[in-house]
Design an enzyme around this catalytic site. Structure first.
Site, short mmCIF file in Angstrom:
data_model
loop_
_atom_site.label_atom_id
_atom_site.label_comp_id
_atom_site.label_asym_id
_atom_site.label_seq_id
_atom_site.Cartn_x
_atom_site.Cartn_y
_atom_site.Cartn_z
N GLY A 120 39.30 35.28 36.29
CA GLY A 120 39.40 34.05 37.07
C GLY A 120 40.78 33.45 36.86
O GLY A 120 41.68 34.08 36.28
N GLU B 136 36.51 42.37 33.95
CA GLU B 136 35.88 41.50 34.96
C GLU B 136 34.60 42.16 35.46
O GLU B 136 34.64 43.30 35.93
CB GLU B 136 36.85 41.24 36.11
CG GLU B 136 36.24 40.60 37.35
CD GLU B 136 35.50 39.28 37.09
OE1 GLU B 136 36.10 38.36 36.55
OE2 GLU B 136 34.29 39.22 37.43
N VAL C 71 31.13 42.83 30.03
CA VAL C 71 31.11 42.85 28.56
C VAL C 71 29.68 42.61 28.08
O VAL C 71 29.02 41.66 28.50
CB VAL C 71 32.06 41.77 28.00
CG1 VAL C 71 31.91 41.64 26.48
CG2 VAL C 71 33.50 42.10 28.37
N HIS D 281 67.52 25.00 55.94
CA HIS D 281 67.94 26.38 55.67
C HIS D 281 68.98 26.38 54.56
O HIS D 281 69.87 25.53 54.58
CB HIS D 281 68.54 27.00 56.93
CG HIS D 281 69.06 28.38 56.70
ND1 HIS D 281 68.22 29.46 56.55
CD2 HIS D 281 70.33 28.84 56.55
CE1 HIS D 281 68.96 30.54 56.33
NE2 HIS D 281 70.24 30.19 56.32
P1 AMP Z 1 36.20 31.61 36.68
O1 AMP Z 1 34.80 31.05 36.76
O2 AMP Z 1 36.97 31.57 37.96
O3 AMP Z 1 36.98 31.06 35.53
O4 AMP Z 1 36.03 33.16 36.38
C1 AMP Z 1 35.28 33.69 35.32
C2 AMP Z 1 35.04 35.18 35.59
O5 AMP Z 1 34.42 35.76 34.43
C3 AMP Z 1 34.12 35.45 36.78
O6 AMP Z 1 34.84 36.22 37.72
C4 AMP Z 1 32.96 36.23 36.16
O7 AMP Z 1 32.53 37.28 37.00
C5 AMP Z 1 33.56 36.81 34.88
N1 AMP Z 1 32.56 37.13 33.85
C6 AMP Z 1 31.50 36.36 33.45
N2 AMP Z 1 30.78 36.99 32.47
C7 AMP Z 1 31.41 38.19 32.23
C8 AMP Z 1 31.16 39.30 31.34
N3 AMP Z 1 30.13 39.32 30.46
N4 AMP Z 1 32.02 40.37 31.37
C9 AMP Z 1 33.07 40.36 32.24
N5 AMP Z 1 33.33 39.36 33.10
C10 AMP Z 1 32.53 38.28 33.11
#
Ligand code: AMP
Ligand code: FAD
Length: 478
Positions: free
Chosen positions: A190, A211, A245, A451
């Site tokens: 994210g 991710e 994960v 410009h």
């Molecule tokens: P954000 O909410 O934009 O900060 O993004 C957090 C990201 O973490 C999201 O894209 C989720 O899909 C990802 N995420 C949440 N749990 C896990 C996990 N266990 N392993 C890998 N990615 C994860």
């Protein structure tokens, strides 16, 4: 005697402190309750944004980008030097000074505007009373005509990777590394994961981003997310999509992370692991059982379009309510609420909140993506202009990315501006200003742009919507 205020704000983040200042400016007696203390144990106003969020992360992004440029970006300008090194504690110390300047600046603004600053934990009681537990444990109850809840959010913890702030850290810990980890893992691609991953990658860490989703930057326009994945990968971030994960084991100074992907279970070892899987609202001990304010099913304070809770005279703003977790969204909600308390007809345009990711190139957008508009059945015309064709970007040796303007095919009204490239955040803001006033692509195309500027890329993309770009071959013919 019980103190009584027109407005009591709980939380002094960008939602709460802005609301408090605005309320005082409008002549309302105002108090703001905040409990956060810095490392020296002193009250620090400004919330996540100033203390451990927007500002410190941008300070490290700017420092690390300068280092990266000094290492790899000067030779093309004919500049040679004997070699550069990075003093990480000095970089982190510079960040701390910026934070201190800004947080003490909020205290000064409170004084200048006549906001009463109260240190302690605030809790809403029934009847618009607020209980404050002071640092010495004493308890005071104050009364309010209006209460604004602005307690913000905190990082989400996931059981497979419990944060110890030593080897496994959250975003706050990742702003405090005193040396560059050799192998750095980031869970979550994210905004926060990509920004913090970029900082340490530029300083020499081997960064792997895990991710769970198969799609990269789902909220962004597909053209932008594709370009971003290509560029960030080229910069050295190993972004593994579809990698969830499932466990971790800390062995002394390192951590073995287990994840599952299309090939089954995998293990990977890091020296530091940043957990950046999102944030959740903070409502711990915020609401007395009989105060009447309700939470939604995801734990956010339930509010209407104007941030009014279920209790008249009690409002909630910022990360603790629905919508994007962004400082500028929190602040504008604070202003809207205070204006409404004053009886003014304020409202917020939730459709035009810009999003920014401060990687390099920057990624920013406002309005709708092409894929969303297509799914909604809206016919669009699209104009794109690459920075590779911008004289200003060439002069700066920063030619990656493009500007994309999306307009309604029937009315020409601009529905989205998407930028990946230098100063994307600033360019998107220009699009947002135009969109707020209902600009058409033709309007933007007819304006005079200085410009040479990067902004000319926005001008040309707007012209390209109707096949009128001058400095690239138009895909669409007039
Ligand atoms: P954000 O909410 O934009 O900060 O993004 C957090 C990201 O973490 C999201 O894209 C989720 O899909 C990802 N995420 C949440 N749990 C896990 C996990 N266990 N392993 C890998 N990615 C994860
Ligand atoms: P917060 O900033 O979280 O402030 C809430 C305050 O309330 C805190 O100080 C807390 O101590 C206090 N509080 C909570 N409960 C109580 C209580 N009961 N009594 C007294 N005080 C209480 N957003 C952007 O727009 N741009 C960015 O570039 C950006 N970068 C970010 C980078 C990182 C690393 C992180 C973590 C976040 C970033 N954000 C960014 C998000 C941004 O910081 C938040 O959206 C914003 O701070 C939310 O503001 P808020 O006022 O709702 O809450």
């Amino acid at each position: 005697m019980t103190q009584k205020f027109d407005v009591v704000v709980i939380g002094a983040g960008p939602g709460g402190y802005v609301a408090a200042i605005k309320a005082a400016q409008l002549g309302l007696t105002t108090a703001c309750i905040e409990k956060y203390t810095d490392k020296e144990g002193k009250l620090a106003l400004g919330g996540t944004c100033l203390n451990v969020g927007c500002i410190p992360s941008k300070a490290l992004l700017d420092s690390s980008w300068k280092f990266h440029e000094a290492q790899d970006g000067f030779a093309i300008h004919g500049i040679s030097h004997a070699g550069v090194s990075m003093d990480v504690p000095a970089m982190v110390g510079r960040k701390a000074n910026i934070v201190k300047n800004l947080t003490s600046g909020v205290a000064t603004l409170f004084k200048a505007n006549g906001v009463t600053s109260i240190q302690g934990h605030g809790k809403l009681l029934a009847g618009k009373k607020v209980e404050v537990t002071k640092p010495d444990g004493s308890v005071e109850v104050i009364e309010a005509e209006n209460v604004i809840l602005a307690p913000g959010s905190r990082p989400i913890d996931i059981p497979p990777a419990p944060v110890d702030q030593k080897v496994i850290v959250d975003s706050t810990g990742a702003l405090e590394f005193q040396s560059v980890p050799k192998r750095l893992g980031v869970i979550g691609a994210g905004v926060i994961g990509l920004e913090l991953g970029s900082v340490w990658s530029r300083l020499g860490a081997e960064v792997t981003v895990l991710e769970a989703l198969d799609t990269f930057l789902m909220a962004a326009d597909t053209a932008v997310s594709k370009e971003a994945l290509k560029t960030l990968t080229k910069q050295g971030l190993d972004i593994k999509l579809g990698a969830r994960v499932t466990g971790s084991k800390v062995n002394g100074e390192e951590v073995v992370v287990t994840y599952t992907d299309a090939n089954g279970e995998q293990n990977i070892t890091f020296d530091k692991l940043i957990v950046a899987v999102g944030r959740r609202p903070v409502t711990t001990d915020l609401l007395a059982a009989d105060c009447g304010v309700t939470l939604d099913e995801r734990g956010f304070v339930h509010v209407d379009d104007h941030c009014a809770t279920t209790v008249p005279g009690v409002y909630a703003i910022g990360d603790v309510v629905r919508g994007m977790m962004l400082a500028h969204k929190a602040s504008e909600e604070g202003i809207m609420v205070v204006e409404r308390i004053k009886g003014h007809k304020a409202q917020m345009n939730y459709d035009l909140i810009p999003s920014v990711i401060y990687t390099h190139p920057e990624i920013a957008w406002v309005g709708k993506t092409e894929q969303t508009l297509k799914a909604e059945g809206v016919e669009v015309n699209v104009g794109t202009f690459p920075f590779a064709a911008s004289g200003r970007a060439m002069a700066a040796n920063d030619t990656g990315g493009f500007v994309k303007v999306i307009a309604d095919a029937k009315t020409d009204r601009v529905l989205g501006v998407h930028v990946i490239g230098p100063s994307a955040a600033e360019l998107v803001q220009q699009g947002a200003i135009g969109m707020e006033f209902g600009t058409s692509a033709e309007d933007l195309g007819m304006m005079v742009f200085s410009h040479p500027t990067l902004s000319e890329a926005l001008h040309e993309a707007a012209l390209a919507v109707n096949g009128g770009a001058i400095h690239i071959a138009n895909r669409k013919k007039r």
